[in-house]
Write a protein that holds these residues in place. Structure first.
Motif, PDB file in Angstrom:
ATOM      1  N   GLU A 110      -6.511  -0.864   5.151  1.00 43.87           N
ATOM      2  CA  GLU A 110      -7.697  -1.717   5.311  1.00 43.87           C
ATOM      3  C   GLU A 110      -8.971  -0.898   5.165  1.00 43.87           C
ATOM      4  OE1 GLU A 110      -6.256  -3.588   9.111  1.00 43.87           O
ATOM      5  OE2 GLU A 110      -7.300  -5.304   8.244  1.00 43.87           O
TER       6      GLU A 110
ATOM      7  N   GLU B 118      -9.622   0.002   1.765  1.00 38.43           N
ATOM      8  CA  GLU B 118     -10.045  -1.177   1.020  1.00 38.43           C
ATOM      9  C   GLU B 118     -11.513  -1.467   1.281  1.00 38.43           C
ATOM     10  OE1 GLU B 118      -7.373  -2.262  -0.844  1.00 38.43           O
ATOM     11  OE2 GLU B 118      -9.019  -3.172  -1.954  1.00 38.43           O
TER      12      GLU B 118
ATOM     13  N   LYS C 290      -0.251  -9.399  -1.662  1.00 34.94           N
ATOM     14  CA  LYS C 290      -0.632  -7.982  -1.727  1.00 34.94           C
ATOM     15  C   LYS C 290      -0.159  -7.373  -3.040  1.00 34.94           C
ATOM     16  CE  LYS C 290      -0.468  -3.761   0.975  1.00 34.94           C
ATOM     17  NZ  LYS C 290       0.388  -2.926   0.154  1.00 34.94           N
TER      18      LYS C 290
ATOM     19  N   SER D 196      -9.946  -7.383  -3.135  1.00 38.34           N
ATOM     20  CA  SER D 196     -10.085  -6.535  -1.939  1.00 38.34           C
ATOM     21  C   SER D 196     -10.103  -7.383  -0.676  1.00 38.34           C
ATOM     22  CB  SER D 196     -11.381  -5.710  -2.014  1.00 38.34           C
ATOM     23  OG  SER D 196     -11.204  -4.661  -2.909  1.00 38.34           O
ATOM     24  N   TYR D 197     -10.876  -8.462  -0.716  1.00 33.35           N
ATOM     25  CA  TYR D 197     -10.923  -9.319   0.463  1.00 33.35           C
ATOM     26  C   TYR D 197      -9.560  -9.952   0.728  1.00 33.35           C
ATOM     27  CZ  TYR D 197     -15.909  -8.726   1.137  1.00 33.35           C
ATOM     28  OH  TYR D 197     -17.117  -8.192   1.408  1.00 33.35           O
TER      29      TYR D 197
ATOM     30  N   LYS E 127      -6.764  -8.700  -0.115  1.00 31.66           N
ATOM     31  CA  LYS E 127      -5.900  -7.643   0.418  1.00 31.66           C
ATOM     32  C   LYS E 127      -6.197  -7.392   1.908  1.00 31.66           C
ATOM     33  CE  LYS E 127      -4.187  -3.038  -0.493  1.00 31.66           C
ATOM     34  NZ  LYS E 127      -4.411  -1.798  -1.227  1.00 31.66           N
ATOM     35  N   LEU E 128      -7.477  -7.404   2.204  1.00 32.57           N
ATOM     36  CA  LEU E 128      -7.863  -7.193   3.614  1.00 32.57           C
ATOM     37  C   LEU E 128      -7.293  -8.296   4.496  1.00 32.57           C
ATOM     38  CD1 LEU E 128     -11.567  -6.014   3.396  1.00 32.57           C
ATOM     39  CD2 LEU E 128      -9.641  -4.728   4.305  1.00 32.57           C
TER      40      LEU E 128
ATOM     41  N   LEU F 133      -3.642  -7.782   4.817  1.00 31.10           N
ATOM     42  CA  LEU F 133      -3.359  -6.690   5.758  1.00 31.10           C
ATOM     43  C   LEU F 133      -3.580  -7.146   7.198  1.00 31.10           C
ATOM     44  CD1 LEU F 133      -4.965  -3.711   3.811  1.00 31.10           C
ATOM     45  CD2 LEU F 133      -2.539  -4.065   4.229  1.00 31.10           C
ATOM     46  N   ALA F 134      -4.670  -7.920   7.378  1.00 31.86           N
ATOM     47  CA  ALA F 134      -4.961  -8.406   8.734  1.00 31.86           C
ATOM     48  C   ALA F 134      -3.832  -9.293   9.231  1.00 31.86           C
ATOM     49  CB  ALA F 134      -6.278  -9.151   8.735  1.00 31.86           C
TER      50      ALA F 134
ATOM     51  N   LYS G 198      -0.724  -9.297   8.174  1.00 28.45           N
ATOM     52  CA  LYS G 198       0.487  -8.489   8.375  1.00 28.45           C
ATOM     53  C   LYS G 198       0.423  -7.776   9.721  1.00 28.45           C
ATOM     54  CE  LYS G 198       2.752  -6.283   5.104  1.00 28.45           C
ATOM     55  NZ  LYS G 198       2.986  -5.349   3.976  1.00 28.45           N
ATOM     56  N   LYS G 199      -0.758  -7.308   9.982  1.00 28.51           N
ATOM     57  CA  LYS G 199      -0.995  -6.593  11.231  1.00 28.51           C
ATOM     58  C   LYS G 199      -0.768  -7.535  12.427  1.00 28.51           C
ATOM     59  CE  LYS G 199      -5.120  -5.122  11.862  1.00 28.51           C
ATOM     60  NZ  LYS G 199      -6.396  -4.533  11.510  1.00 28.51           N
TER      61      LYS G 199
END
Lengths: 947, 261
Positions: free
Chosen positions: A34, A37, B71, B200-201, B203-204, B207-208, B210-211
């Motif tokens: 993150e 990114e 992703k 990117s957003y 992906k962010l 990731l968020a 997934k987290k």
């Protein structure tokens, strides 16, 4: 927004640490992605001007920091306490701190560069959160307050309010936390609502708003049923009871728990535990009492009681603790305790028992015997229960009972407990407390009033297990003594035999045998005594050679006792026969025989038989030890005197000599008596050789010098009478140095001088005369009484001088011319003065005869000169001259005559005062009758023995 | 359903297909959106380049909570285009407003088939298919032919004048072409830039999510591709996708992915 999420909410009990770490690592790698990114975004879009990206980065850094901090904390907690103190904490948490700092820096950058940033509340929230993490609660509160102020949207505000409330909650500022929670939770109901409300409920509770707290808890319970909320039902169930209990609404609490269909006893127990931990003893006790009342399940009741034990133990209510323990013991016996419960029950009892035992032993209660006894009884009660519960350790608990009782001075009980331990150990074939308990029993015995059964039990038990050993030896003796005192002689003999088996060469058996033999003797059981002696002779028992001899003597002693019995009844004849039998008995010991001989001599003395008395006395003294002779010396001296008075001089002297020989090294006064008796009897009886031997013995025995000198003097005198001049001279020379004999031996030296003079040995005569003179002067100085003979002798020497002066006086003839006459008169006067001086010398000798003679010489001289002067008429002179001359010298003559008269008066006074008997006394008699004493020397001659 | 009434042979159909995909996305029919977007994988669309297709695909996966897929799209996009985009940027920045350089870029590719990156190949191929660019090229070709013809004439003043005139015209034309190419490339770069940002957003967000799943211990096995997840209307039928694209099927594919939200 990720801020509310935390690794701590993974609180799933079944997730092990490895799984958590894996997940943590996964999350960190996601955060890293993150971050890269976001950085890429910033790089792409010139994002340095985009505060949202800064904020996102700050959030990510914060999140990463927290995850790493958790990992670091876990690792830190695993360190040993020692390492924890050594490790540099700052260094240890360096990595997480770096990310916290990064987050903070980013937030500060936003605050600095983007003052109007819409999400400023989030920025402050991060700063606040970071400060909270760093335990800077004040700073955290400041930032979170700002976050609350800046936030416009509900969620951010709620988040900030709750975080701030948490700070206050943790800081125990419940009153400040309550409005924040209330506001936040009224507006927002996310899944955390239940959790945050739970904190609010506790806040209410802490500020004593029990009803609000209980209501909130109930609301949480209801909400938790929905999957939309975090399920806090377990926590509610756990804690609401405390609220009910604290607000004294226990019954309501129980009803509430019943609604759940829950086992409220368990909850009550938990509540009690908590109340206990908070120091609320009374409330905890009350809760437990409720639990006891409501609980019907026997196993649960056990659980409650165990908790009660816990409570009472913590608050030192040992009597209650003991009561509950007894209740539990009943349950245990009924089989209502599970294994795990049994263990806890045991643990509590052991702990309290140990505590109480320590108190019993402590100094504190020594002066409080009542309390100590009470505590000891409690302790014993615990150990007693433990003994029956933990049968594997029954011996240990039993032993501890004994130890406690002993410490409390309850010796009789202590003995019984130790005995119990010992018997348990024997029964279960355990060794650990066997020796300890028996040793303790031995110690306790010394504290108990003598109770032979206890003693005998203990000693027998000891010897049964440890027949040989250092202590066993002593135990044999003590057991033997106990049997003896109990008159159980057979058992005592059995102890002796056991002792002999293990200690065949130990002399203790000698004492035991002696005691047993004494018993036989007191019973007059001579056969038994003989049997003992026979066994000893056979080698069945080991005794010292001395004792062996004594035993031999014992038989004789018994015989002697019989004889003495006869004597006591006045049957002297039988006694004499008895003693003679002893002398003839081949088993009689030497000592017995000596004893018999002495008694025989005494008996014969009493019977007046000199010969036999002498014979047995000589034999007894001969064989007796010096010590015994000393002991019986008065008897022997009496016998010697008896012999002397019976005219058995030589026998008497021989006995005395023998006595001296035995008493020689002792300090007894009787040895002097014996010496003198023997010595003088020998001298008087003419046994000079024996006398001299005795004298030599006296010297060897180091008798007092005066005693020896006296004997020497008498010996010397004896030699004078026997005209053994050589020996006489020998002893005189020996005694000349003795102070006590200066005066006494003057005569002897004068004798020796005369004797040697007669034999023309002038040199010796002169030498002895000189010695005599020296002794005379020494005796004078020592003011000793000198014999008249000596005095007269030394006065005669001075008188001879006076006679010579008188002769010289008479030789001076008066003639004229005047000058010659003058010289002649002066010469006469000079001679008169000399004569007076010499007369004084004679006076000093103290010789009566000498004094009288000297006065006579003086009287004669003065009278002579006076008359001569009166008679002288100067030739060829005128009458006037002659008249004048006569007148002058007549007065001188008159004075001289007066002087002569005075000497005569003095002579008479001296004769009268000193009772002087002298041939010349008649000169000074007033009647002028010349009566003189005539006699022959040596007319009556008597020897020293009066014969 | 106006979009469905436009024939697939229409040259605007690929653009319409993209719009249809957005429509489906906005309607929450992410499986259909993905089905439409998968049509761009067909060989017929090889020269079609629209980075937003990838962005929309990733977004659709995101909406279905298929974070891995989302992703992967994002990562693949970066992998495929980031380096080339940077080269493109570098070229644009380096060439500045020198249009000739753009013209020469295209000329070199046309003559030798070589250019700086695969992305450039894609962009230039797409350029070649554009009618405007073809028209410009034809005109330049005509001018070249004319020039050659004039060169075949005898030297004369007119010839020189004509050659000069035609050359100037050709140069101007090349400038115009260069400018056109630049504008296209800049536009493509901008589109790529936006796509990257979007990716990117996405992906962010992925990731968020997934987290969040890791935090909440939710890692379910995915079962995907079931018919029941498709929302249909009367003009939509089912065919099994066997890895081949049929011209008549393009734009009609529908995914059957179960949402994992």
């Amino acid at each position: 927004m990720i801020m509310t999420s935390s690794i701590s909410i993974w609180a799933k009990d079944d997730i092990d640490q490895n799984n958590i770490e894996q997940r943590r690592q996964k999350i960190i790698s996601i955060i890293n992605e993150e971050l890269s990114e976001v950085e890429r975004l910033m790089a792409q879009s010139g994002g340095k001007q985009n505060p949202s990206l800064y904020l996102r980065m700050a959030e990510l850094n914060l999140e990463k920091a927290r995850l790493i901090r958790e990992r670091e904390t876990n690792a830190f907690m695993k360190l040993s306490p020692k390492k924890k103190t050594k490790v540099n904490r700052k260094k240890y948490f360096r990595e997480s701190s770096k990310y916290f700092e990064k987050a903070n820096n980013l937030c500060r950058t936003i605050i600095r560069r983007f003052k109007n940033f819409k999400q400023m509340a989030d920025v402050y929230y991060i700063l606040g959160y970071n400060a909270k993490e760093a335990n800077k609660d004040k700073t955290a509160a400041k930032y979170l307050s700002r976050a609350t102020r800046y936030s416009k949207n509900g969620q951010s505000k709620v988040k900030a309010q709750i975080s701030l409330a948490e700070i206050y909650y943790n800081a125990k500022k419940y009153r400040k936390a309550i409005p924040l929670y209330e506001k936040a939770l009224a507006k927002h109901q996310d899944k955390w609502w239940t959790k945050d409300s739970f904190n609010l409920a506790w806040c209410y509770f802490r500020v004593n708003k029990y009803t609000a707290a209980i209501n909130k808890m109930k609301a949480i319970y209801e909400k938790s049923k929905s999957s939309r909320f975090i399920d806090m039902r377990q926590q509610v169930k756990r804690d609401i009871g405390i609220f009910f209990a604290t607000s004294d609404r226990i019954d309501e609490g129980i009803r509430y728990y019943k609604k759940f269909g829950e086992n409220f006893t368990t909850q009550l127990l938990q509540i009690a535990v908590l109340l206990k931990s908070q120091g609320k003893y009374t409330q905890a006790r009350k809760v437990l009492e409720h639990a006891s009342r409501y609980e019907k399940d026997k196993y649960k009741r056990v659980e409650i009681n165990i908790e009660k034990l816990n409570l009472y133990e913590k608050y030192g209510k040992y009597i209650s603790h003991n009561q509950v323990s007894k209740e539990l013991y009943t349950s245990y016996k009924a089989g209502h305790l599970r294994e795990e419960q049994k263990e806890r029950y045991k643990y509590h009892m052991e702990k309290v028992a140990a505590l109480l035992q320590r108190q019993v032993v402590s100094k504190t209660y020594r002066r409080l015997p009542k309390q100590r006894k009470q505590k000891a009884n409690l302790t014993i009660s615990y150990f007693d229960m433990l003994k029956n519960i933990d049968t594997k350790r029954s011996d240990e608990f039993s032993y501890l009972k004994g130890e406690t009782a002993y410490a409390a001075g309850l010796y009789t009980s202590a003995f019984e407990y130790y005995k119990e331990t010992f018997e348990l150990s024997e029964k279960n074939k355990k060794t650990r407390f066997k020796k300890q308990s028996i040793d303790a029993m031995l110690v306790v015995l010394s504290r108990l009033p003598k109770q032979s059964d206890k003693f005998i039990y203990t000693f027998e038990a000891y010897l049964r297990n440890w027949p040989k050993g250092k202590k066993s030896k002593e135990v044999y003796s003590r057991l033997f003594n106990n049997y003896m005192s109990e008159k159980q002689y057979d058992k005592a003999e059995s102890v002796l035999n056991r002792f002999v088996k293990y200690y065949p060469r130990d002399l203790t058996q000698e004492a035991m045998i002696a005691q047993l033999m004494d018993v036989s003797r007191s019973k007059k059981d001579n056969n038994k005594v003989r049997a003992w002696i026979a066994k000893i002779d056979k080698g069945n028992y080991y005794v010292s050679p001395k004792y062996k001899r004594k035993l031999q003597e014992l038989l004789t002693a018994m015989q002697i006792e019989d004889v003495q019995g006869q004597l006591a009844t006045g049957n002297k004849k039988s006694a004499l026969v008895g003693y003679l039998d002893i002398l003839n008995d081949k088993y009689s010991t030497k000592r017995s025989k000596i004893n018999a001989k002495y008694n025989l001599s005494a008996l014969y003395y009493e019977l007046g038989n000199q010969q036999e008395a002498y014979r047995w006395a000589m034999a007894a003294v001969d064989e007796m030890s010096s010590k015994d002779v000393q002991k019986f010396s008065p008897s022997f001296v009496t016998i010697a005197n008896f012999l002397f008075t019976s005219l058995e001089f030589e026998k008497s002297a021989d006995l005395s000599r023998k006595l001296l020989g035995k008493l020689c090294k002792s300090k007894s006064k009787k040895r002097i008596t014996a010496f003198k008796n023997g010595m003088f009897i020998y001298l008087s009886d003419g046994h000079l050789k024996k006398a001299e031997e005795m004298l030599a013995k006296g010297r060897t025995c180091k008798l007092p010098t005066d005693v020896i000198e006296e004997a020497e003097y008498e010996t010397m005198r004896e030699y004078l009478y026997r005209k053994d001049w050589k020996k006489y001279e020998y002893y005189a020379l020996k005694l000349q140095t003795s102070k006590r004999y200066y005066a006494k031996v003057i005569d002897d030296f004068l004798n020796l001088s005369n004797i040697h003079g007669k034999f023309n040995n002038t040199s010796k005569a002169k030498r002895f005369l000189n010695i005599g003179k020296k002794l005379y002067y020494k005796a004078k100085r020592a003011r000793q009484i000198i014999s008249l003979r000596s005095l007269d002798y030394f006065a005669s020497l001075s008188l001879r001088k006076m006679e010579r002066t008188s002769a010289a006086l008479e030789k001076i003839k008066l003639s004229f011319p005047e000058a010659r006459f003058q010289r002649a008169v002066e010469g006469k006067l000079k001679q008169l003065d000399k004569l007076v001086e010499q007369g004084n010398d004679v006076l000093e000798t103290g010789s009566g005869a000498g004094i009288v003679s000297s006065y006579k010489l003086l009287d004669d001289a003065y009278t002579y000169v006076a008359k001569e002067l009166m008679a002288f008429t100067p030739p060829g002179k005128t009458k006037e001259y002659i008249t004048g001359f006569k007148k002058q010298f007549n007065s001188i003559s008159t004075q001289m005559l007066q002087a002569a008269k005075k000497y005569r008066q003095e002579a008479r006074t001296a004769i009268r005062k000193n009772t002087i008997l002298s041939k010349n006394n008649f000169y000074f008699q007033d009647n002028k009758f010349p009566v003189q004493f005539y006699g022959e020397s040596g007319v009556v001659i008597m020897d020293r023995g009066g014969k | 359903m106006l979009y469905l009434d436009i024939p697939k042979s229409s040259h605007i159909w690929p653009e319409l297909l993209f719009e249809e995909a957005w429509n489906s996305y906005y309607q929450g029919d992410y499986n259909r959106s993905l089905g439409k977007l998968v049509s761009y994988k067909a060989p017929v669309f090889q020269s079609y380049f629209n980075p937003e297709v990838e962005v929309l695909t990733a977004l659709s996966y995101l909406k279905l909570c298929l974070y891995g897929d989302a992703k992967k799209i994002s990562d693949d996009f970066y992998k495929d285009y980031l380096a080339d985009t940077r080269k493109l940027r570098k070229f644009i920045l380096g060439a500045g407003k020198s249009y000739r350089k753009y013209y020469e870029l295209v000329l070199r590719y046309e003559q030798f088939g070589r250019t700086q990156s695969a992305l450039m190949v894609k962009l230039l191929d797409r350029l070649f298919k554009e009618e405007v660019f073809s028209d410009m090229k034809i005109r330049l070709l005509s001018a070249t032919n004319e020039l050659n013809k004039v060169r075949g004439k005898k030297n004369s003043r007119f010839k020189r004048f004509a050659l000069l005139n035609i050359s100037d015209s050709m140069q101007s034309h090349k400038q115009i072409m260069g400018s056109y190419i630049r504008s296209k490339l800049v536009s493509d770069y901008a589109q790529l830039y936006r796509s990257f940002e979007g990716m990117s957003y996405i992906k962010l967000e992925v990731l968020a999510q997934k987290k969040a799943r890791l935090y909440s211990f939710e890692e379910k096995d995915r079962s995907r591709g079931d018919i029941k997840y498709i929302e249909r209307n009367e003009k939509q039928y089912f065919w099994d996708f066997n890895g081949e694209f049929w011209a008549d099927e393009l734009g009609d594919y529908v995914f059957a992915l179960k949402s994992e939200c």
